[in-house]
Design a protein around this motif. Structure first.
Motif, PDB file in Angstrom:
ATOM      1  N   PRO A 167       0.911  -0.928  -0.113  1.00 59.09           N
ATOM      2  CA  PRO A 167      -0.405  -0.085   0.172  1.00 59.09           C
ATOM      3  C   PRO A 167       0.989   1.216   0.019  1.00 59.09           C
ATOM      4  O   PRO A 167       0.820   1.914   0.875  1.00 59.09           O
ATOM      5  N   VAL A 168       1.890   1.677  -1.105  1.00 58.26           N
ATOM      6  CA  VAL A 168       2.879   2.661  -0.886  1.00 58.26           C
ATOM      7  C   VAL A 168       3.416   2.983  -2.461  1.00 58.26           C
ATOM      8  O   VAL A 168       3.361   1.774  -3.068  1.00 58.26           O
ATOM      9  N   ILE A 169       2.655   3.943  -3.087  1.00 59.00           N
ATOM     10  CA  ILE A 169       2.587   4.285  -4.681  1.00 59.00           C
ATOM     11  C   ILE A 169       4.037   5.016  -4.237  1.00 59.00           C
ATOM     12  O   ILE A 169       3.828   6.018  -3.423  1.00 59.00           O
ATOM     13  N   VAL A 170       4.871   5.087  -6.082  1.00 56.80           N
ATOM     14  CA  VAL A 170       6.190   5.656  -5.212  1.00 56.80           C
ATOM     15  C   VAL A 170       6.252   6.387  -6.806  1.00 56.80           C
ATOM     16  O   VAL A 170       5.991   6.224  -7.111  1.00 56.80           O
ATOM     17  N   GLN A 171       6.573   8.124  -6.136  1.00 54.43           N
ATOM     18  CA  GLN A 171       5.750   9.293  -7.920  1.00 54.43           C
ATOM     19  C   GLN A 171       7.473  10.045  -7.355  1.00 54.43           C
ATOM     20  O   GLN A 171       8.719   9.878  -6.217  1.00 54.43           O
ATOM     21  N   SER A 172       7.351  10.073  -8.998  1.00 56.18           N
ATOM     22  CA  SER A 172       8.663  11.278  -8.514  1.00 56.18           C
ATOM     23  C   SER A 172       8.414  11.827 -10.475  1.00 56.18           C
ATOM     24  O   SER A 172       8.053  11.305 -10.931  1.00 56.18           O
ATOM     25  N   PHE A 173       8.821  13.217 -10.205  1.00 51.66           N
ATOM     26  CA  PHE A 173       8.968  13.803 -11.792  1.00 51.66           C
ATOM     27  C   PHE A 173       9.917  13.527 -12.793  1.00 51.66           C
ATOM     28  O   PHE A 173      10.290  13.782 -13.633  1.00 51.66           O
ATOM     29  N   LEU A 179       4.358   2.317  -9.364  1.00 53.43           N
ATOM     30  CA  LEU A 179       5.605   3.639  -9.686  1.00 53.43           C
ATOM     31  C   LEU A 179       4.671   4.399 -10.825  1.00 53.43           C
ATOM     32  O   LEU A 179       3.749   4.203 -11.562  1.00 53.43           O
ATOM     33  N   VAL A 180       4.283   5.675 -10.667  1.00 51.13           N
ATOM     34  CA  VAL A 180       4.458   6.845 -10.921  1.00 51.13           C
ATOM     35  C   VAL A 180       5.408   7.650 -11.378  1.00 51.13           C
ATOM     36  O   VAL A 180       5.798   8.572 -10.716  1.00 51.13           O
ATOM     37  N   VAL A 181       5.012   8.168 -13.071  1.00 53.31           N
ATOM     38  CA  VAL A 181       5.441   9.466 -13.512  1.00 53.31           C
ATOM     39  C   VAL A 181       5.408  10.512 -13.257  1.00 53.31           C
ATOM     40  O   VAL A 181       3.644   9.851 -13.735  1.00 53.31           O
ATOM     41  N   LEU A 182       5.185  11.079 -12.692  1.00 56.68           N
ATOM     42  CA  LEU A 182       4.471  12.578 -12.987  1.00 56.68           C
ATOM     43  C   LEU A 182       4.939  13.579 -13.907  1.00 56.68           C
ATOM     44  O   LEU A 182       5.961  13.515 -14.259  1.00 56.68           O
ATOM     45  N   LEU A 183       4.241  14.234 -13.806  1.00 52.53           N
ATOM     46  CA  LEU A 183       4.131  15.214 -15.500  1.00 52.53           C
ATOM     47  C   LEU A 183       3.751  16.670 -15.370  1.00 52.53           C
ATOM     48  O   LEU A 183       2.561  16.820 -14.933  1.00 52.53           O
ATOM     49  N   SER A 184       4.458  17.663 -15.798  1.00 55.62           N
ATOM     50  CA  SER A 184       4.586  19.004 -15.313  1.00 55.62           C
ATOM     51  C   SER A 184       3.570  19.611 -17.208  1.00 55.62           C
ATOM     52  O   SER A 184       3.742  18.732 -18.153  1.00 55.62           O
ATOM     53  N   ALA A 185       4.071  21.183 -16.924  1.00 60.91           N
ATOM     54  CA  ALA A 185       3.744  21.773 -18.281  1.00 60.91           C
ATOM     55  C   ALA A 185       3.988  21.009 -19.630  1.00 60.91           C
ATOM     56  O   ALA A 185       5.194  20.929 -19.752  1.00 60.91           O
ATOM     57  N   ALA A 186       3.407  20.778 -20.983  1.00 56.34           N
ATOM     58  CA  ALA A 186       4.112  20.296 -22.025  1.00 56.34           C
ATOM     59  C   ALA A 186       5.034  20.581 -22.457  1.00 56.34           C
ATOM     60  O   ALA A 186       5.716  19.393 -22.733  1.00 56.34           O
ATOM     61  N   ASN A 187       5.679  21.686 -22.298  1.00 54.18           N
ATOM     62  CA  ASN A 187       6.485  22.605 -22.704  1.00 54.18           C
ATOM     63  C   ASN A 187       7.963  22.289 -22.046  1.00 54.18           C
ATOM     64  O   ASN A 187       9.050  22.874 -22.205  1.00 54.18           O
TER      65      ASN A 187
END
Length: 386
Positions: free
Chosen positions: A228-234, A250-258
C-alpha cells in the motif's frame, strides 16, 4: 526487488479499478452507492482495491493544516482520503529521509527563528534555479527535529497559521509506523504515496534517494507489488531506478507539456513532457511504471483566459497503454481554479470547486490529488450518483 520479469507481470488495464467503483465509508452506505470490493486489512489488494476516482490527500489535508505534518496526514485520513501523500522525501545531512515539500525549508518551518542556524542560510542552484534559504542536506536529523512546521502559503490560507509550531518534521520511517498504527486502528489498509524529490540533485551530493527509500521499504516489508505504498517522481530515471529496486506501484509525474524533466536536462535527453504523453512515450513509461501523475492542464487544457477547453486524449491514450492517471492538484480556493469556476473577486475565497471536480472526473481519470479531501469525497459521491 524481485526479478524484472515478475515486476512486469500483471501490468496493463487489469491493474486499473473500473470507473464506478465504490465510495468508501458511511456516506456511501447511507446514500446506497456501490461499494468497492473490500481488501484484506493486513495485506491490501493492490491498486485495483482502491475506489475510483481515488481521492489522494495532497501532502495530507493541506487545505486545513500545515502540509507534511502528522496533523495534516491524520486529518486527511479522518476526512476519508483513500491515500495520503506522505510525503515528499528529502535527505538529511546524516542520510535520513524526511517529509518536506522541498529541500529548502525556510518557507515550511520556523528555521528563520532559530539564531543558532542563521549561518546555514545559503544560496544553491536547485534544478537550474538559484534558491536561497536553508536546506535539509545541511542539517542532521537531530537538528531538524528542533524545528517546527509552518503554513507554506499563509497569504492564501491565513487560518492555517494558528497551527504554526505545533508539529515537527516527520521522517519517512515514522510515517510507515504511523501507517501501521492507523491500519490497525481503522481495520482497513491505509495507503501512502511518497515522492522522490530532486533525486538527480541529491545523487550529485552523494545522498541517493532511491536506494535509501528502497532500503526502508524492504525493512518494513512494504516493497511488494501489492504494497500500500505508491512511489512517484517527476524524474523518469528515478522511477526506472526504483523499478529495479522494489516492486511497488510506480508513477511518473508530468509537468507542463513544454517542460523537460530535470534528469533529461542533466543527461541531454531532448524530449519534453509533450513527448512523454504521446502514445509512444506512454508505452515506454508503461514498461517501468503503473501510472502517470499529470498536471490537470494536460487532462483539460485552458484557453488564454484560463477557462477549461476540450479534454485532451491523454486519459484514453494512457489507459490504452495500461496506465492509471492521478492528476494534480485540486484546491478549493479561487486562486487555484480554472477561470470559469472562479466565484467572486477574493482569490482566497472558495469557488465552484464541485463544478471543477465534475469536469475532471468526467474525463475518466482514475483519481486526483487534492488539498481538500472532504470536498473531493462529496464531489465523488455526486459524480457516482449520476
Amino acid at each position: 526487488m524481485g526479478t524484472q520479469g515478475s515486476h512486469e507481470q500483471g501490468r496493463g488495464t487489469g491493474r486499473r479499478a473500473l470507473l464506478g467503483a465504490a465510495v468508501l465509508g458511511a456516506g456511501g452506505a447511507v446514500l446506497g452507492l456501490p461499494r468497492a470490493a473490500s481488501a484484506d486489512a493486513r495485506h491490501g489488494g493492490g491498486l485495483k482495491s482502491l475506489p475510483v476516482p481515488t481521492m489522494i490527500g495532497h501532502r495530507g489535508a493541506s487545505g486545513y493544516r500545515p502540509e507534511h505534518t502528522f496533523g495534516s496526514y491524520q486529518l486527511a485520513l479522518d476526512m476519508g482520503a483513500d491515500i495520503v501523500e506522505a510525503g515528499d522525501l528529502v535527505p538529511t545531512k546524516d542520510g535520513h529521509l524526511v517529509c518536506r515539500h522541498e529541500p529548502e525549508i525556510g518557507g515550511t518551518t520556523d528555521v528563520a527563528d532559530h539564531p543558532e542556524f542563521a549561518g546555514r542560510r545559503t544560496t544553491k542552484v536547485l534544478d537550474g534555479v538559484p534558491t536561497t534559504g536553508w536546506f535539509t542536506e545541511d542539517f542532521t536529523l537531530a537538528e531538524l527535529k528542533t524545528l517546527r512546521a509552518v503554513e507554506r502559503i499563509p497569504a492564501t490560507r491565513p487560518r492555517n497559521t494558528i497551527y504554526n509550531g505545533r508539529w515537527e518534521i516527520p521522517t519517512f520511517e515514522e510515517v510507515l509506523r504511523w501507517q501501521d498504527e492507523q491500519t490497525r486502528r481503522r481495520g482497513k489498509q491505509v495507503w501512502i504515496y511518497p515522492e522522490t524529490k530532486h533525486p538527480t540533485y541529491f545523487r550529485k551530493l552523494g545522498l541517493g534517494v532511491e536506494e535509501r527509500l528502497a532500503a526502508i521499504l524492504r525493512k518494513h516489508r512494504r516493497d511488494g507489488k501489492n504494497a500500500p505504498v505508491i512511489v512517484q517522481s517527476f524524474e523518469p530515471t528515478s522511477i526506472q531506478r526504483l523499478n529495479k529496486l522494489v516492486d511497488n506501484p510506480l508513477v511518473v509525474l508530468l509537468s507542463a507539456a513544454n517542460t523537460r524533466p530535470w534528469d533529461f536536462v542533466e543527461t541531454g535527453d531532448p524530449r519534453t513532457v509533450a513527448d512523454l504523453v504521446s502514445p509512444k512515450g506512454l508505452k515506454e513509461i508503461a514498461s517501468y511504471a503503473q501510472g502517470i501523475g499529470p498536471t490537470l492542464d494536460l487532462v483539460i487544457p485552458k484557453d488564454a483566459g484560463g477557462n477549461l477547453t476540450k479534454p485532451s486524449t491523454l486519459v484514453a491514450d494512457a489507459h490504452a497503454a495500461g496506465l492509471i492517471l492521478h492528476p494534480y492538484t485540486m484546491r478549493n480556493e479561487n486562486t487555484f481554479l480554472p477561470a470559469n469556476f472562479i466565484r467572486g473577486t477574493d482569490p482566497t475565497a472558495y469557488g465552484d470547486v464541485f463544478g471543477a471536480f465534475k469536469a475532471y472526473f468526467a474525463t475518466g481519470i482514475d483519481g486526483v490529488f487534492t488539498d481538500n479531501a472532504d470536498t473531493g469525497l462529496l464531489a465523488r459521491e455526486d459524480f457516482l450518483r449520476r
